[in-house]
Design a protein around this motif. Structure first.
Motif, PDB file in Angstrom:
ATOM      1  N   TYR A  67      27.031  18.067  60.901  1.00 26.11           N
ATOM      2  CA  TYR A  67      27.711  19.236  60.991  1.00 26.11           C
ATOM      3  C   TYR A  67      27.034  20.292  61.689  1.00 26.11           C
ATOM      4  O   TYR A  67      27.751  21.148  62.458  1.00 26.11           O
ATOM      5  CB  TYR A  67      27.795  19.879  59.586  1.00 26.11           C
ATOM      6  CG  TYR A  67      28.763  21.144  59.443  1.00 26.11           C
ATOM      7  CD1 TYR A  67      30.066  21.268  59.602  1.00 26.11           C
ATOM      8  CD2 TYR A  67      28.014  22.447  59.248  1.00 26.11           C
ATOM      9  CE1 TYR A  67      30.702  22.365  59.644  1.00 26.11           C
ATOM     10  CE2 TYR A  67      28.681  23.612  59.492  1.00 26.11           C
ATOM     11  CZ  TYR A  67      29.986  23.563  59.471  1.00 26.11           C
ATOM     12  OH  TYR A  67      30.800  24.742  59.573  1.00 26.11           O
ATOM     13  N   GLY A  68      25.796  20.513  61.598  1.00 24.53           N
ATOM     14  CA  GLY A  68      24.917  21.497  62.488  1.00 24.53           C
ATOM     15  C   GLY A  68      24.701  20.999  64.038  1.00 24.53           C
ATOM     16  O   GLY A  68      24.083  21.861  64.661  1.00 24.53           O
ATOM     17  N   ALA A  69      24.945  19.987  64.269  1.00 26.18           N
ATOM     18  CA  ALA A  69      24.788  19.494  65.606  1.00 26.18           C
ATOM     19  C   ALA A  69      25.544  20.238  66.926  1.00 26.18           C
ATOM     20  O   ALA A  69      25.047  20.517  67.993  1.00 26.18           O
ATOM     21  CB  ALA A  69      24.853  17.971  65.711  1.00 26.18           C
ATOM     22  N   PRO A  70      26.906  20.387  66.758  1.00 29.44           N
ATOM     23  CA  PRO A  70      27.761  20.784  67.659  1.00 29.44           C
ATOM     24  C   PRO A  70      27.330  22.376  68.022  1.00 29.44           C
ATOM     25  O   PRO A  70      26.688  23.134  67.348  1.00 29.44           O
ATOM     26  CB  PRO A  70      29.239  21.119  67.397  1.00 29.44           C
ATOM     27  CG  PRO A  70      29.155  19.862  66.341  1.00 29.44           C
ATOM     28  CD  PRO A  70      27.514  20.001  65.643  1.00 29.44           C
ATOM     29  N   GLU A  71      27.573  23.029  69.034  1.00 33.61           N
ATOM     30  CA  GLU A  71      27.548  24.246  69.524  1.00 33.61           C
ATOM     31  C   GLU A  71      28.032  25.537  68.478  1.00 33.61           C
ATOM     32  O   GLU A  71      28.908  25.171  68.010  1.00 33.61           O
ATOM     33  CB  GLU A  71      28.315  24.526  70.964  1.00 33.61           C
ATOM     34  CG  GLU A  71      27.995  25.865  71.606  1.00 33.61           C
ATOM     35  CD  GLU A  71      28.880  25.991  72.736  1.00 33.61           C
ATOM     36  OE1 GLU A  71      28.357  26.451  74.021  1.00 33.61           O
ATOM     37  OE2 GLU A  71      30.010  25.829  72.672  1.00 33.61           O
ATOM     38  N   ASN A  72      27.279  26.207  68.227  1.00 33.78           N
ATOM     39  CA  ASN A  72      27.464  27.390  67.332  1.00 33.78           C
ATOM     40  C   ASN A  72      27.588  27.069  65.743  1.00 33.78           C
ATOM     41  O   ASN A  72      28.091  27.547  64.891  1.00 33.78           O
ATOM     42  CB  ASN A  72      28.767  27.935  67.743  1.00 33.78           C
ATOM     43  CG  ASN A  72      28.823  28.720  69.235  1.00 33.78           C
ATOM     44  OD1 ASN A  72      27.755  29.269  69.653  1.00 33.78           O
ATOM     45  ND2 ASN A  72      29.844  28.603  69.859  1.00 33.78           N
ATOM     46  N   LEU A  73      27.102  25.855  65.683  1.00 34.27           N
ATOM     47  CA  LEU A  73      26.970  25.327  64.089  1.00 34.27           C
ATOM     48  C   LEU A  73      25.690  25.072  63.534  1.00 34.27           C
ATOM     49  O   LEU A  73      24.710  24.909  64.518  1.00 34.27           O
ATOM     50  CB  LEU A  73      27.895  24.152  64.009  1.00 34.27           C
ATOM     51  CG  LEU A  73      29.301  24.312  64.012  1.00 34.27           C
ATOM     52  CD1 LEU A  73      30.282  22.925  63.973  1.00 34.27           C
ATOM     53  CD2 LEU A  73      30.170  25.259  63.251  1.00 34.27           C
ATOM     54  N   THR A  74      25.278  25.317  62.520  1.00 31.64           N
ATOM     55  CA  THR A  74      24.083  25.137  61.895  1.00 31.64           C
ATOM     56  C   THR A  74      23.880  24.429  60.574  1.00 31.64           C
ATOM     57  O   THR A  74      24.730  24.637  59.702  1.00 31.64           O
ATOM     58  CB  THR A  74      23.322  26.598  61.790  1.00 31.64           C
ATOM     59  OG1 THR A  74      22.174  26.316  60.992  1.00 31.64           O
ATOM     60  CG2 THR A  74      24.337  27.391  61.030  1.00 31.64           C
ATOM     61  N   PRO A  75      22.998  23.591  60.427  1.00 35.49           N
ATOM     62  CA  PRO A  75      22.713  22.949  58.969  1.00 35.49           C
ATOM     63  C   PRO A  75      22.485  23.859  57.850  1.00 35.49           C
ATOM     64  O   PRO A  75      22.209  23.687  56.741  1.00 35.49           O
ATOM     65  CB  PRO A  75      21.884  21.905  59.243  1.00 35.49           C
ATOM     66  CG  PRO A  75      20.964  22.234  60.483  1.00 35.49           C
ATOM     67  CD  PRO A  75      21.976  23.001  61.229  1.00 35.49           C
ATOM     68  N   GLY A  76      21.665  25.096  58.497  1.00 33.49           N
ATOM     69  CA  GLY A  76      21.243  26.294  57.635  1.00 33.49           C
ATOM     70  C   GLY A  76      21.926  26.504  56.358  1.00 33.49           C
ATOM     71  O   GLY A  76      21.433  27.030  55.118  1.00 33.49           O
ATOM     72  N   GLN A  77      23.243  26.520  56.473  1.00 31.62           N
ATOM     73  CA  GLN A  77      24.240  26.946  55.437  1.00 31.62           C
ATOM     74  C   GLN A  77      24.167  25.914  54.337  1.00 31.62           C
ATOM     75  O   GLN A  77      24.366  26.244  53.090  1.00 31.62           O
ATOM     76  CB  GLN A  77      25.584  27.194  55.794  1.00 31.62           C
ATOM     77  CG  GLN A  77      26.417  26.035  56.118  1.00 31.62           C
ATOM     78  CD  GLN A  77      27.947  26.214  56.681  1.00 31.62           C
ATOM     79  OE1 GLN A  77      28.048  26.439  57.700  1.00 31.62           O
ATOM     80  NE2 GLN A  77      28.679  26.026  55.636  1.00 31.62           N
ATOM     81  N   TRP A  78      23.502  24.390  54.405  1.00 28.91           N
ATOM     82  CA  TRP A  78      23.689  23.603  53.441  1.00 28.91           C
ATOM     83  C   TRP A  78      22.199  23.477  52.914  1.00 28.91           C
ATOM     84  O   TRP A  78      21.853  23.058  51.878  1.00 28.91           O
ATOM     85  CB  TRP A  78      24.149  22.344  54.327  1.00 28.91           C
ATOM     86  CG  TRP A  78      25.493  22.465  54.595  1.00 28.91           C
ATOM     87  CD1 TRP A  78      25.848  22.219  56.087  1.00 28.91           C
ATOM     88  CD2 TRP A  78      26.784  22.527  54.148  1.00 28.91           C
ATOM     89  NE1 TRP A  78      27.249  22.589  56.242  1.00 28.91           N
ATOM     90  CE2 TRP A  78      27.815  22.599  55.004  1.00 28.91           C
ATOM     91  CE3 TRP A  78      27.368  22.738  52.656  1.00 28.91           C
ATOM     92  CZ2 TRP A  78      28.975  22.857  54.521  1.00 28.91           C
ATOM     93  CZ3 TRP A  78      28.469  22.906  52.384  1.00 28.91           C
ATOM     94  CH2 TRP A  78      29.321  23.079  53.479  1.00 28.91           C
TER      95      TRP A  78
END
Length: 623
Positions: free
Chosen positions: A70-81
């Motif tokens: 989920y955090g791989a694409p542009e403007n996304l992050t795994p930090g919320q999980w």
């Protein structure tokens, strides 16, 4: 159902051809983890088919992998999980406080990189968790790092991260707004309704009593009804209590109805917080009635969310599904898989699914299956292109209609396998023998998970010396007034181990209590003892040991050392050391000597052999 299977087969063939012809763009080819959670160093997951299923036991990082995707694409992050706390720092070498005080090297930071294709152009991007003031969970793209195995572009130019919208749905936590309030928010909700004008009117019209959660839901549903039935917008001051009502299209209703096995005339959904916290409510009209999520099944509500998300998705989206089979029966699971494959074809989606569903895994090709396992070192590894039965053997799902026998160690497994080989094929084909490296205590703990899967025929077979600790636990020992802690102590006293049950702090006490009673019932049904104290005792024979010594010209006087051994395990250890030179085996390879004795044991078919076969026959008749 047969027609659905044929359609699934056709879709799989079509998707394989489209993938080969590079018709999916953008598409992530693989993701690699130089350092991430408890994944083994540089773990790589390849995506060879448009739909990938992740299979593995609990705790093998399937959800963690989805969250990284989920955090791989542009403007996304795994930090919320995935974020660190003082108890669980995200970097093994430091505490959360340290993360704000020192700079880590790129090799020490949590990170992942991936390769993707867009219109035939291959690119690589990396994301890394870095120190940033005020945001300890910040991830950002980095330059390509050769030590990770990435290629270096001219001038070390970085490729952009993939422009790809992503949605992650965790079906283990999907719960309707009504259920969330009813089961988890009751205390706060009851306090609010008690202070309301609504409650004053209730007391005026009836006998005085204390408010209940039902009263709160009746009160707040008045506003929700206006939104769902009339499409009104309701605010409290400047605060919005809901998002716009979304009407389900006829195509969505048809797909939901096909999966669930019901005909819907109309439907809508609303994200709102009328019931304390944000959640989703649905409203359906069928030929028989109109009803909301209060009466819809949990599987029904989850399917609505998935179908609606997919239908409103643009082409080329990354769809991440965490156990979508939750609360769905096998027939519905099969139709859900058909829907996912069909939409993957239409919208050119890339789909990654974490699942324990035999239906999902057995119908997909090997190229779609990724098996995640926990190593003895505590790290997670991954196997690719495994067949379905191999995958489910590892996670505890035996082949269909087969009884899974779980034993304490490898020697017992080898002994039972040999005994079954000496029986008729029709009988031995009923069984699959597996062993638990953790032994007795691990087997008992596993039972708390196995009981959640009543469809699998399974027996946990312990050595005879454990018969007291697996004897039938009388439920009459449990009193109605006993707390969960009291029942836990009774379970520990009887079975000899502390059982950790799968629950959360918000689970109602009644449900926790039922879970413990269900465990006792499952243990009473599934725990059995072998007709020998230990496998070494069953196969040992003084006569066989002497024959081996004579055959290898070992001095017969040495046998006195074996006779004086404290246990049968020790007898085999000493015998192995004596025969190692004559038989040209390693002193550590006690398994070779075991096999000699097992072969002789099965040829003799003594009383212990016959009792073991009778036990297996009894298991087969009652499993």
């Amino acid at each position: 159902m047969a027609q659905t299977k044929q359609e699934i087969i056709k879709l799989i063939d079509r998707l394989a051809g489209l993938k080969k012809d590079r018709k999916f763009s953008p598409f992530i080819d693989f993701i690699q983890f130089p350092r991430y959670r408890n994944f083994e160093k540089d773990l790589r997951v390849n995506f060879d088919f448009p739909v990938t299923v992740l299979v593995g036991q609990y705790g093998t990082g399937k959800s963690s992998l989805l969250q990284a995707m989920y955090g791989a694409p542009e403007n996304l992050t795994p930090g919320q999980w995935w974020f660190g706390t003082a108890i669980d720092p995200t970097e093994a070498s430091e505490t959360e406080i340290d993360q704000t005080r020192k700079k880590l090297s790129s090799l020490d930071k949590a990170s992942f990189w991936y390769q993707y294709q867009i219109d035939g152009d291959i690119r690589q991007a990396v994301k890394m968790r870095i120190r940033r003031s005020g945001d300890p969970d910040y991830w950002e793209p980095s330059r390509p790092i050769q030590r990770f195995g990435m290629r270096l572009n001219e001038g070390k130019r970085r490729d952009p991260t993939v422009k790809m919208s992503a949605v992650y749905i965790n079906f283990k936590t999907q719960i309707s707004a009504f259920d969330r309030c009813f089961y988890f928010n009751a205390p706060e909700a009851i306090q609010k309704v008690e202070k309301s004008g609504y409650w004053e009117q209730v007391l005026k019209s009836g006998k005085a009593r204390s408010p209940r959660i039902q009263d709160y839901l009746r009160w707040r549903s008045i506003k929700l009804r206006s939104v769902m039935f009339e499409g009104k917008t309701i605010r409290f001051g400047k605060t919005n209590f809901h998002k716009p009502r979304e009407t389900l299209t006829q195509l969505e209703l048809d797909d939901i109805g096909n999966i669930i096995g019901r005909k819907y005339q109309s439907g809508c959904l609303v994200e709102h917080r009328f019931y304390e916290t944000w959640g989703m409510s649905v409203l359906f009209t069928t030929p028989e009635r109109t009803y909301s999520d209060a009466f819809a099944g949990s599987g029904e509500s989850a399917v609505v969310r998935l179908v609606h998300e997919v239908h409103k998705s643009e082409n080329g989206r990354l769809l991440l599904l965490d156990e979508p089979e939750t609360s769905l029966h096998p027939g519905a699971q099969e139709r859900l898989l058909h829907f996912i494959l069909e939409q993957t074809d239409k919208k050119k989606l890339q789909v990654v699914i974490s699942t324990h569903s035999p239906v999902f895994v057995r119908m997909l090709p090997k190229s779609a299956i990724r098996l995640m396992t926990l190593n003895s070192s505590g790290t997670v590894s991954i196997a690719e292109n495994v067949n379905p039965d191999e995958a489910f053997y590892v996670i505890g799902h035996p082949p269909e209609n087969v009884i899974q026998i779980i034993v304490e160690d490898l020697l017992t497994k080898n002994l039972l396998d040999a005994i079954l080989r000496a029986t008729k094929e029709a009988f031995r084909s009923q069984f699959m023998i597996d062993y638990r490296p953790g032994g007795e205590s691990a087997m008992k703990q596993d039972a708390s998970l196995f009981m959640l899967d009543p469809s699998t025929r399974r027996c946990l077979l312990f050595d005879g010396d454990k018969s007291d600790s697996i004897s039938c636990f009388g439920l009459d020992k449990i009193k109605v007034t006993d707390s969960c802690e009291t029942i836990d102590e009774a379970i520990k006293k009887h079975f000899g181990v502390t059982i950790s049950f799968r629950q959360d702090s918000n689970m109602a006490d009644d449900k926790k209590r039922i879970t413990r009673i269900d465990f006792i019932k499952y243990a009473n049904k599934s725990f059995r003892a072998l007709p020998f104290q230990a496998p070494e005792e069953a196969i040992w024979s003084n006569e066989r040991a002497k024959q081996q010594m004579v055959a290898l010209a070992i001095n017969p006087q040495e046998f006195r050392i074996i006779e004086n051994a404290a246990s049968y395990k020790e007898k085999f250890r000493i015998l192995t050391e004596l025969v190692q030179d004559g038989f040209n085996i390693s002193g550590n390879d006690i398994g070779t000597v075991h096999r000699m004795f097992i072969t002789a044991f099965c040829k003799e078919q003594n009383e212990v052999f016959k009792k073991t076969v009778s036990l297996l026959e009894d298991i087969a008749s009652h499993a």
